[in-house]
Design a protein around this motif. Sequence first.
Motif, PDB file in Angstrom:
ATOM      1  N   ALA B  86       2.020   4.031  -8.227  1.00 29.08           N
ATOM      2  CA  ALA B  86       3.189   4.638  -8.864  1.00 29.08           C
ATOM      3  C   ALA B  86       2.793   5.560 -10.018  1.00 29.08           C
ATOM      4  N   PHE B  87       1.529   5.479 -10.463  1.00 25.05           N
ATOM      5  CA  PHE B  87       1.079   6.390 -11.515  1.00 25.05           C
ATOM      6  C   PHE B  87       0.606   7.717 -10.928  1.00 25.05           C
ATOM      7  N   PRO B 119      -5.326   3.268  -5.447  1.00 23.64           N
ATOM      8  CA  PRO B 119      -5.130   1.820  -5.247  1.00 23.64           C
ATOM      9  C   PRO B 119      -3.649   1.607  -4.968  1.00 23.64           C
ATOM     10  N   TYR B 120      -3.307   0.974  -3.845  1.00 23.76           N
ATOM     11  CA  TYR B 120      -1.887   0.988  -3.476  1.00 23.76           C
ATOM     12  C   TYR B 120      -1.424  -0.348  -2.894  1.00 23.76           C
ATOM     13  N   ALA B 121      -0.106  -0.454  -2.807  1.00 17.50           N
ATOM     14  CA  ALA B 121       0.603  -1.585  -2.199  1.00 17.50           C
ATOM     15  C   ALA B 121       0.515  -2.849  -3.067  1.00 17.50           C
ATOM     16  N   GLY B 122       1.173  -3.921  -2.575  1.00 20.75           N
ATOM     17  CA  GLY B 122       1.378  -5.087  -3.437  1.00 20.75           C
ATOM     18  C   GLY B 122       0.583  -6.305  -3.038  1.00 20.75           C
ATOM     19  N   GLY B 126       1.410  -7.908  -9.236  1.00 23.54           N
ATOM     20  CA  GLY B 126       1.485  -6.832 -10.229  1.00 23.54           C
ATOM     21  C   GLY B 126       2.902  -6.610 -10.703  1.00 23.54           C
ATOM     22  N   VAL B 127       3.052  -6.164 -11.950  1.00 26.60           N
ATOM     23  CA  VAL B 127       4.392  -5.868 -12.460  1.00 26.60           C
ATOM     24  C   VAL B 127       4.851  -4.521 -11.916  1.00 26.60           C
ATOM     25  N   GLU B 128       6.105  -4.177 -12.212  1.00 26.52           N
ATOM     26  CA  GLU B 128       6.687  -2.981 -11.588  1.00 26.52           C
ATOM     27  C   GLU B 128       5.834  -1.743 -11.858  1.00 26.52           C
ATOM     28  N   HIS B 129       5.924  -0.803 -10.950  1.00 28.55           N
ATOM     29  CA  HIS B 129       5.142   0.450 -10.965  1.00 28.55           C
ATOM     30  C   HIS B 129       3.658   0.227 -10.664  1.00 28.55           C
ATOM     31  N   HIS B 130       3.286  -0.917 -10.156  1.00 30.58           N
ATOM     32  CA  HIS B 130       1.880  -1.181  -9.816  1.00 30.58           C
ATOM     33  C   HIS B 130       1.710  -1.595  -8.358  1.00 30.58           C
ATOM     34  N   CYS B 131       2.762  -1.544  -7.557  1.00 32.91           N
ATOM     35  CA  CYS B 131       2.684  -2.136  -6.213  1.00 32.91           C
ATOM     36  C   CYS B 131       3.341  -1.292  -5.135  1.00 32.91           C
ATOM     37  N   ASP B 132       3.540   0.004  -5.391  1.00 34.31           N
ATOM     38  CA  ASP B 132       4.288   0.811  -4.426  1.00 34.31           C
ATOM     39  C   ASP B 132       3.476   1.107  -3.168  1.00 34.31           C
ATOM     40  N   GLY B 294       8.748  -4.112   4.519  1.00 31.70           N
ATOM     41  CA  GLY B 294       9.382  -4.443   3.256  1.00 31.70           C
ATOM     42  C   GLY B 294      10.854  -4.069   3.341  1.00 31.70           C
ATOM     43  N   PHE B 295      11.684  -4.723   2.508  1.00 30.04           N
ATOM     44  CA  PHE B 295      13.109  -4.394   2.498  1.00 30.04           C
ATOM     45  C   PHE B 295      13.317  -3.039   1.825  1.00 30.04           C
ATOM     46  N   ASP B 296      14.532  -2.496   1.960  1.00 28.18           N
ATOM     47  CA  ASP B 296      14.823  -1.187   1.358  1.00 28.18           C
ATOM     48  C   ASP B 296      15.255  -1.368  -0.097  1.00 28.18           C
ATOM     49  N   ILE B 297      14.349  -1.929  -0.865  1.00 28.10           N
ATOM     50  CA  ILE B 297      14.624  -2.239  -2.277  1.00 28.10           C
ATOM     51  C   ILE B 297      13.442  -1.775  -3.108  1.00 28.10           C
ATOM     52  N   PRO B 298      13.658  -1.522  -4.404  1.00 25.67           N
ATOM     53  CA  PRO B 298      12.502  -1.258  -5.270  1.00 25.67           C
ATOM     54  C   PRO B 298      11.570  -2.465  -5.233  1.00 25.67           C
ATOM     55  N   TYR B 299      10.284  -2.243  -5.379  1.00 24.29           N
ATOM     56  CA  TYR B 299       9.326  -3.345  -5.277  1.00 24.29           C
ATOM     57  C   TYR B 299       9.713  -4.469  -6.245  1.00 24.29           C
TER      58      TYR B 299
END
Lengths: 360, 327
Positions: B86-87, B119-122, B126-132, B294-299
């Motif tokens: 996300a960065f 580096p990607y995915a969950g 990780g907290v938000e903005h670290h797992c997209d 994944g669901f259609d939701i923010p991580y």
Amino acid sequence: MTGDAHHLLPTATPVSLIGPDGHPVADPAHSLPAPGDLRRALAALITARRLNDQAYALVRQGRLAVYPSSHGQEACQVASAQVLADGDWLFPTYRDTVAVVGRGVDPVEALTLLKGDWHCGWDPYEHRVAPHATPLATQLPHAVGVAHAARMRGEPTVVMALCGDGGTSEGDFHEALNFAAVLRAPVVFLIQNNEYAISVPLARQTAAPSLAYKGIGYGIPSERVDGNDVAALLSVLGSAVARARAGEGPQLVEAHTYRMQAHTNADDATRYRTADEVEAWVMRDPLTRLSTFLDLPADDMTAMNDEAERVAAHLRDGLNRDVEPDAAQLFAHVYAAPTAQLREQEALIADELLRDGAAR
Amino acid sequence: MMHEKLTMAQALNRALRDSMTEDESVVVFGEDVGPLGGVFRVTDGLSAQFGERCFDTPLAESGIVGVAVGMAMNGMRPVVEMQFDAFAYPAFEQIVSHVAKMRNRTRGKVALPMTIRIPYAGGIGGVEHHCDSSEAYYAHTPGLHVVAPSTPGDAYALLRESIASPDPVVFLEPKKLYWAKDEVALGAVSPSIGKAVIRRPGTDATLIAYGPSVPVALEAAEVADREGRSLQVVDLRSIVPFDDETVCAAVRSTGRAVVVAEASGFASVSSEIVARVTERCFHSLAAPIRRVTGFDIPYPPPKLEHLHLPGVDRVLDAVDDLQWEDS
């Protein structure tokens, strides 16, 4: 960190060496360029003005989709190309076609984008000119990268990176300045402050005393120059290029100029500025000022005008020539080698065209 | 050919080191990639070994990618690190408007041989903005290659190949697999960009996955095997170019398929896979292709991510739904 950063700040007034009336202005810190350089600049200015007006006319004739003219800003266009060596690079915006031509790019190739035949019409490596950038300020980090790569290899390359007053509000402007300063990359950033970003005046773009003040926050020495005085531009930009080449890191120059015409032919400038304002800038025209100063014999002026006419005719001929669109080009340069999917799509178009041809 | 047992992070590090040793134009830069060795230690030791060819930059992702564009224009092969998925978004304009288009804009005159490591995915708490899972943004942009390894061996081979490629590559590193260990073949690599691979043979149905979802698919196949159902697992490795041939051949061989991916399902790489396979293999299909995504939701926050991520049970449920009774 040193406390005293005043040497990074620009002078209170822009550097000027030839006044609007064509008379020299005394400036102890800068000297007039050599007469030969000024003659070369005048010839380039005359051609530049002719190209701007020719391109504008070609829009009305339907040969160009649109033309963002640098009419009134020709001194910046000419000087930014003239101070560079062959091994240097120029990174232009969409308004800098004349500077692109100043580097040696064929004017017909320089206008390919606006003619609509392709995006970039020239080989960027041939004259070391990057493609026109339309997303504002995005070309500035590229300029830093080119300069840093050259510096890593020990090459004496300097990069001239152009942007406008509006572009200084974009994030990439700031990131580029910061990277250049930290990496000590040999880049000269030239802001052509022409007072408007399409319709939005400078006061809505910044609250800084001048755009040249943007340099100090990054540790970049900055100067202000009369952007309609080609002599001052050659002097200031020439010194900036020399300092960058000598390893002193990036330099920032703000040139005060004015966009005499609308943003493009599709724009109506009367909606946001007055005729009086425009008229005042006519008196500061870069061409009149240098030709008054040089006061060359009539024969010399005729020769320069003839050369400008020759270039304009070449542009007209080139743009009046229709190029047969080549569908294969659509797929040829997406990757080094087209993917299987692109080959399928190319075959689809080829088949359609074949059937169209057969039907006719 | 030398073999070593390495984690994925170590394999990536070896790939960078070997590429830098082999080719002086390879440079590595980004945030904290210097003396620290990157927050995941993928660039460990490179600045000590290669000096200014591996350097820390100011904290500005658009600048990092933009500078890489310029360096690639001027004879270098930059490999840049975006610290987290996300960065990388501040660099999106550079990636879409310049990295992806430069070759095309200039009719092939200017190539950008550069690699953007993300580096990607969950799955790591990780907290938000670290797992997209941001692959669809890149895969949707013509001009980019997009790859995602699932094993240390592929991580090594794909990164070597990406760095050597004349095209820009978005290199997605599944964070939760950084510490997975396996034998890695070092040295010369054979081409794997654009080539999917059958990770596990099977005859009843095909699981299609990539990156972090491949181990989930493999585990599901293992469990299914114990329950008497034989699942084949295809690892895409390369999202762009997409290997229609291998994927379709696999699906035709079983007649049933489930796509497993962490990213939200709507308008995603998983939807693309279903569309492509359906267009090409309709008559070989015994059931509609199912997706487990994944669901259609923010991580979600760490304590809820297990509900969001495709797990073995959800994959097996989807396999069970492949209309076995009707056939």
